[in-house]
Write a protein that holds these residues in place. Structure first.
Motif, PDB file in Angstrom:
ATOM      1  N   THR A 167       0.733  -1.167   0.121  1.00  0.00           N
ATOM      2  CA  THR A 167      -0.220  -0.082   0.160  1.00  0.00           C
ATOM      3  C   THR A 167       0.788   1.175   0.082  1.00  0.00           C
ATOM      4  OG1 THR A 167      -1.771  -1.218   1.152  1.00  0.00           O
ATOM      5  CG2 THR A 167      -1.930   1.329   1.480  1.00  0.00           C
ATOM      6  N   LEU A 168       1.992   1.148   0.839  1.00  0.00           N
ATOM      7  CA  LEU A 168       2.879   2.448   0.843  1.00  0.00           C
ATOM      8  C   LEU A 168       3.417   2.633  -0.451  1.00  0.00           C
ATOM      9  CD1 LEU A 168       3.891   4.738   2.387  1.00  0.00           C
ATOM     10  CD2 LEU A 168       5.722   3.171   3.295  1.00  0.00           C
ATOM     11  N   LYS A 169       3.942   1.443  -1.048  1.00  0.00           N
ATOM     12  CA  LYS A 169       4.433   1.570  -2.252  1.00  0.00           C
ATOM     13  C   LYS A 169       3.650   2.303  -3.380  1.00  0.00           C
ATOM     14  CE  LYS A 169       5.481  -1.287  -6.376  1.00  0.00           C
ATOM     15  NZ  LYS A 169       4.625  -0.851  -7.380  1.00  0.00           N
ATOM     16  N   GLU A 170       2.338   2.056  -3.519  1.00  0.00           N
ATOM     17  CA  GLU A 170       1.461   2.764  -4.305  1.00  0.00           C
ATOM     18  C   GLU A 170       1.211   4.282  -3.880  1.00  0.00           C
ATOM     19  OE1 GLU A 170       0.361   1.633  -7.140  1.00  0.00           O
ATOM     20  OE2 GLU A 170       1.496  -0.170  -6.846  1.00  0.00           O
ATOM     21  N   LEU A 171       1.039   4.597  -2.522  1.00  0.00           N
ATOM     22  CA  LEU A 171       0.818   5.580  -2.242  1.00  0.00           C
ATOM     23  C   LEU A 171       2.101   6.686  -2.351  1.00  0.00           C
ATOM     24  CD1 LEU A 171      -1.095   7.328  -0.128  1.00  0.00           C
ATOM     25  CD2 LEU A 171       0.359   6.573   1.928  1.00  0.00           C
ATOM     26  N   LEU A 172       3.084   6.104  -2.156  1.00  0.00           N
ATOM     27  CA  LEU A 172       4.361   6.986  -2.649  1.00  0.00           C
ATOM     28  C   LEU A 172       4.736   7.187  -4.131  1.00  0.00           C
ATOM     29  CD1 LEU A 172       6.606   6.406   0.335  1.00  0.00           C
ATOM     30  CD2 LEU A 172       5.398   8.005   0.022  1.00  0.00           C
ATOM     31  N   GLY A 173       4.132   5.999  -4.902  1.00  0.00           N
ATOM     32  CA  GLY A 173       4.493   6.028  -6.393  1.00  0.00           C
ATOM     33  C   GLY A 173       5.856   5.522  -6.691  1.00  0.00           C
ATOM     34  N   HIS A 174       6.127   4.628  -5.923  1.00  0.00           N
ATOM     35  CA  HIS A 174       7.399   3.868  -6.268  1.00  0.00           C
ATOM     36  C   HIS A 174       7.279   3.009  -7.111  1.00  0.00           C
ATOM     37  CE1 HIS A 174       9.180   4.609  -1.946  1.00  0.00           C
ATOM     38  NE2 HIS A 174       9.547   5.691  -2.416  1.00  0.00           N
ATOM     39  N   GLU A 175       8.282   2.928  -8.193  1.00  0.00           N
ATOM     40  CA  GLU A 175       8.236   1.854  -9.217  1.00  0.00           C
ATOM     41  C   GLU A 175       8.328   0.387  -8.744  1.00  0.00           C
ATOM     42  OE1 GLU A 175       8.049   1.121 -13.418  1.00  0.00           O
ATOM     43  OE2 GLU A 175       7.412   2.634 -12.547  1.00  0.00           O
ATOM     44  N   ALA A 176       9.350   0.382  -7.880  1.00  0.00           N
ATOM     45  CA  ALA A 176       9.892  -1.089  -7.341  1.00  0.00           C
ATOM     46  C   ALA A 176       9.670  -1.203  -5.653  1.00  0.00           C
ATOM     47  CB  ALA A 176      11.135  -1.265  -7.636  1.00  0.00           C
ATOM     48  N   LEU A 177       9.174  -2.482  -5.423  1.00  0.00           N
ATOM     49  CA  LEU A 177       8.738  -2.591  -4.101  1.00  0.00           C
ATOM     50  C   LEU A 177      10.058  -2.364  -3.050  1.00  0.00           C
ATOM     51  CD1 LEU A 177       6.570  -3.310  -1.650  1.00  0.00           C
ATOM     52  CD2 LEU A 177       7.335  -5.538  -2.342  1.00  0.00           C
ATOM     53  N   GLN A 178      11.093  -2.561  -3.734  1.00  0.00           N
ATOM     54  CA  GLN A 178      12.481  -2.731  -3.269  1.00  0.00           C
ATOM     55  C   GLN A 178      12.909  -1.311  -2.587  1.00  0.00           C
ATOM     56  OE1 GLN A 178      12.110  -4.131  -6.045  1.00  0.00           O
ATOM     57  NE2 GLN A 178      13.333  -5.963  -6.269  1.00  0.00           N
ATOM     58  N   THR A 179      12.406  -0.145  -3.184  1.00  0.00           N
ATOM     59  CA  THR A 179      12.415   1.195  -3.016  1.00  0.00           C
ATOM     60  C   THR A 179      11.622   1.470  -1.379  1.00  0.00           C
ATOM     61  OG1 THR A 179      12.550   1.708  -5.136  1.00  0.00           O
ATOM     62  CG2 THR A 179      12.194   3.527  -3.703  1.00  0.00           C
ATOM     63  N   THR A 180      10.488   0.816  -1.466  1.00  0.00           N
ATOM     64  CA  THR A 180       9.788   1.082  -0.340  1.00  0.00           C
ATOM     65  C   THR A 180      10.197   0.037   0.758  1.00  0.00           C
ATOM     66  OG1 THR A 180       7.769   1.271  -1.924  1.00  0.00           O
ATOM     67  CG2 THR A 180       7.133   1.070   0.504  1.00  0.00           C
ATOM     68  N   MET A 181      10.750  -0.790   0.550  1.00  0.00           N
ATOM     69  CA  MET A 181      11.335  -1.599   1.556  1.00  0.00           C
ATOM     70  C   MET A 181      12.440  -0.879   2.334  1.00  0.00           C
ATOM     71  SD  MET A 181       9.138  -4.213   1.464  1.00  0.00           S
ATOM     72  CE  MET A 181       9.914  -5.559   2.464  1.00  0.00           C
ATOM     73  N   LEU A 182      12.967  -0.051   1.882  1.00  0.00           N
ATOM     74  CA  LEU A 182      14.110   0.680   2.579  1.00  0.00           C
ATOM     75  C   LEU A 182      13.612   1.447   3.831  1.00  0.00           C
ATOM     76  CD1 LEU A 182      15.873   2.446  -0.326  1.00  0.00           C
ATOM     77  CD2 LEU A 182      16.669   0.402   0.735  1.00  0.00           C
ATOM     78  N   TYR A 183      12.293   1.678   3.794  1.00  0.00           N
ATOM     79  CA  TYR A 183      11.684   2.103   5.059  1.00  0.00           C
ATOM     80  C   TYR A 183      11.678   1.268   6.086  1.00  0.00           C
ATOM     81  CZ  TYR A 183      10.967   6.173   1.792  1.00  0.00           C
ATOM     82  OH  TYR A 183      11.194   7.061   1.001  1.00  0.00           O
TER      83      TYR A 183
END
Length: 181
Positions: free
Chosen positions: A142-158
């Motif tokens: 959900t956070l990935k979509e909210l922030l508009g990240h292309e890849a889940l790996q970017t979101t996983m940094l959080y």
């Protein structure tokens, strides 16, 4: 930043937003959590559905994000005070949107009026927002979509920054075998 520093920054955001002279500043800063530019049109805000339509993003991927009740109140004050025509955040030339470097300048000027002494950028608030979403239990997809990240790996940094409460942790064995007893 350590999770404790991020929490401290977020806690200070309230005083940060109170030190503004117009309703425009907190709105621009809050909307920058979702999109890295000010290319939002007035028509992109749907007060009935409580959503924001974000277009022309970094990856040319349009998306819809929720409009919080708190943001709605601030945005309504801003719209009543400023009355923008096309762009939600107009530049000096009202036919154009506010420039990205103007957002940074606005942020730095407001930051000077607070007690925050560490080096903070507008993007730090975005990271802080994402980290708190994870800490409050939002799933990474959900956070990935909210922030508009292309890849889940970017979101996983959080996840590396987030401090997950022990009450949210569990053993899968307890869940799997609880249904069999």
């Amino acid at each position: 930043m350590l999770p404790s520093q991020i929490f401290c920054l977020w806690k200070n955001a309230k005083s940060f937003l109170k030190n503004t002279q117009t309703p425009k500043t907190p709105c621009v800063i809050c909307f920058n959590l979702f999109c890295r530019n000010a290319r939002l049109k007035v028509s992109d805000i749907d007060f009935d559905r409580m959503t924001i339509y974000i277009r022309d993003t970094k990856y040319s991927k349009n998306r819809i994000v929720p409009l919080s009740k708190t943001m709605k109140v601030g945005l309504e004050k801003y719209l009543k005070h400023v009355r923008p025509k096309l762009w939600l955040f107009e530049g000096y030339d009202t036919s154009k949107h506010m420039a990205t470097n103007s957002i940074g300048s606005l942020f730095r000027e407001t930051l000077k009026k607070t007690n925050i002494k560490k080096r903070v950028t507008i993007h730090t608030l975005r990271h802080t927002y994402a980290t708190h979403c994870i800490e409050m239990g939002m799933d990474p997809f959900t956070l990935k979509e909210l922030l508009g990240h292309e890849a889940l790996q970017t979101t996983m940094l959080y996840l590396n920054l987030a401090t997950v409460k022990k009450s949210n942790s569990f053993s899968p064995f307890d869940k799997i075998y609880a249904t069999k007893n």
